[in-house]
Design an enzyme around this catalytic site. Structure first.
Site, short mmCIF file in Angstrom:
data_model
loop_
_atom_site.label_atom_id
_atom_site.label_comp_id
_atom_site.label_asym_id
_atom_site.label_seq_id
_atom_site.Cartn_x
_atom_site.Cartn_y
_atom_site.Cartn_z
N ARG A 92 4.96 -21.20 -16.04
CA ARG A 92 5.12 -19.95 -16.65
C ARG A 92 6.40 -19.02 -16.13
O ARG A 92 6.92 -19.05 -15.06
CB ARG A 92 3.89 -18.96 -16.26
CG ARG A 92 2.63 -19.62 -16.57
CD ARG A 92 1.46 -18.81 -16.38
NE ARG A 92 1.41 -18.01 -15.08
CZ ARG A 92 0.26 -16.97 -14.96
NH1 ARG A 92 -0.30 -16.72 -15.93
NH2 ARG A 92 0.85 -16.34 -13.97
N GLU A 125 8.75 -15.49 -34.60
CA GLU A 125 8.62 -14.42 -35.36
C GLU A 125 9.37 -13.23 -35.12
O GLU A 125 9.29 -12.16 -36.26
CB GLU A 125 7.00 -14.03 -35.14
CG GLU A 125 6.81 -13.26 -33.80
CD GLU A 125 6.81 -13.96 -32.55
OE1 GLU A 125 6.73 -13.21 -31.60
OE2 GLU A 125 7.15 -15.22 -32.54
N ILE A 137 11.28 -14.24 -24.16
CA ILE A 137 10.78 -12.99 -23.42
C ILE A 137 9.80 -13.45 -22.52
O ILE A 137 8.67 -14.02 -22.49
CB ILE A 137 10.08 -12.09 -24.35
CG1 ILE A 137 11.12 -11.53 -25.42
CG2 ILE A 137 9.74 -10.89 -23.62
CD1 ILE A 137 10.14 -11.01 -26.72
N ARG A 138 10.40 -13.55 -20.96
CA ARG A 138 9.42 -13.97 -19.88
C ARG A 138 8.99 -15.46 -20.25
O ARG A 138 7.60 -15.66 -20.08
CB ARG A 138 8.28 -13.03 -19.74
CG ARG A 138 8.79 -11.87 -19.14
CD ARG A 138 7.66 -10.88 -18.96
NE ARG A 138 6.51 -11.27 -17.92
CZ ARG A 138 5.13 -11.00 -18.03
NH1 ARG A 138 4.78 -10.17 -18.92
NH2 ARG A 138 4.34 -11.64 -16.79
N HIS A 143 10.25 -17.03 -29.52
CA HIS A 143 9.36 -16.15 -30.18
C HIS A 143 10.11 -16.24 -31.79
O HIS A 143 10.87 -15.43 -32.03
CB HIS A 143 9.32 -14.55 -30.01
CG HIS A 143 8.40 -14.35 -28.76
ND1 HIS A 143 7.37 -13.94 -28.93
CD2 HIS A 143 8.81 -14.58 -27.33
CE1 HIS A 143 6.82 -13.84 -27.60
NE2 HIS A 143 7.66 -14.33 -26.79
N CYS A 189 5.08 -19.02 -26.82
CA CYS A 189 5.23 -18.55 -25.43
C CYS A 189 3.98 -18.62 -24.73
O CYS A 189 3.59 -19.79 -24.25
CB CYS A 189 5.74 -16.86 -25.67
SG CYS A 189 6.23 -16.13 -24.03
N GLY A 240 2.27 -13.19 -25.59
CA GLY A 240 1.34 -12.00 -24.94
C GLY A 240 1.24 -12.43 -23.64
O GLY A 240 1.97 -13.12 -22.90
N GLU A 241 0.00 -11.91 -23.05
CA GLU A 241 -0.23 -12.19 -21.80
C GLU A 241 -1.16 -13.37 -21.51
O GLU A 241 -2.39 -13.56 -22.08
CB GLU A 241 -0.92 -11.02 -21.11
CG GLU A 241 0.00 -9.90 -20.76
CD GLU A 241 0.97 -10.27 -19.65
OE1 GLU A 241 0.67 -11.15 -18.75
OE2 GLU A 241 2.06 -9.48 -19.29
N SER A 242 -0.93 -14.68 -21.16
CA SER A 242 -1.56 -15.78 -21.31
C SER A 242 -2.76 -15.59 -20.49
O SER A 242 -4.05 -16.07 -21.01
CB SER A 242 -0.95 -17.04 -20.95
OG SER A 242 -0.57 -16.90 -19.51
#
EC number: 4.3.3.6
Length: 195
Positions: free
Chosen positions: A107, A174, A136-137, A172, A80, A48-50
């Site tokens: 990051r 999952e 992903i990013r 990821h 992530c 997500g967004e850390s």
């Protein structure tokens, strides 16, 4: 032992982790406040967004409680953004972190969202068959202390590591049908609850 595994559900890909855990026969518990941590055997911090997750962790001292549990051998797996939050040092950032793993993380190390990709990783700890990994990013670990075991690298960058009761992946797991990473984490839970 019927495992109850918490999934931090403040933001990010928590539903997918919960589905994998259910498929593996675990009870998945969404963690949004301190009380949700009671009675669980391990915790997954999703992507997500850390920075956003870090801010939300400071509400109700949820992050401080997770930090306390992690420092006492409680199994935690960060994917992530979770890898970023577990690290003690984040390059060019003073954002909130759990400060648990002796790692330095960078990051968005592989580029922005459009640079997201999939690849096969060799993870000897999980057998000879390659592990499909979705980035992903994604971050990567620029430095790790001697007490941190490197489980996988991609393009010379550390993307999967373990330090005792702590597990971190830049990718990821999952998002693929291969559940070996989650099974590995469940094995860690067995190790720490048998003690």
């Amino acid at each position: 032992m019927q495992k109850r595994v918490g999934v931090l559900a403040l933001q990010g890909a928590f539903r997918e982790h919960r589905q994998v855990l259910n498929q593996l026969g675990c009870e998945a518990v969404e963690v949004r406040k301190k009380n949700d941590l009671e009675g669980i055997h391990g915790l997954i911090i999703p992507g997500g967004e850390s920075t956003t997750i870090g801010k939300l962790l400071q509400i109700d001292e949820l992050g401080e409680r997770i930090k306390e549990m992690g420092s006492k051998d409680f199994p935690i797996f960060g994917t992530c953004a979770g890898m970023i939050l577990l690290s003690k040092t984040i390059i060019d950032s003073d954002q909130y972190r759990l400060n648990l793993m002796d790692t330095t993380v960078e990051r968005n190390a592989f580029g922005r969202q459009v640079a997201s990709f999939e690849t096969d990783l060799q993870v000897p700890a999980m057998g000879s068959h390659p592990l499909r990994a979705v980035f992903i990013r994604a971050p990567y670990l620029r430095e790790v202390a001697p007490n941190v075991g490197i489980l996988a690298e991609f393009d010379g960058k550390i993307v999967f590591a373990r330090q005792g009761n702590l597990l971190a992946s830049a990718f990821h797991p999952e998002l693929t049908p291969d559940h070996r990473v989650h099974q590995y984490f469940l094995g860690m839970i067995d190790e720490y609850w048998v003690k």
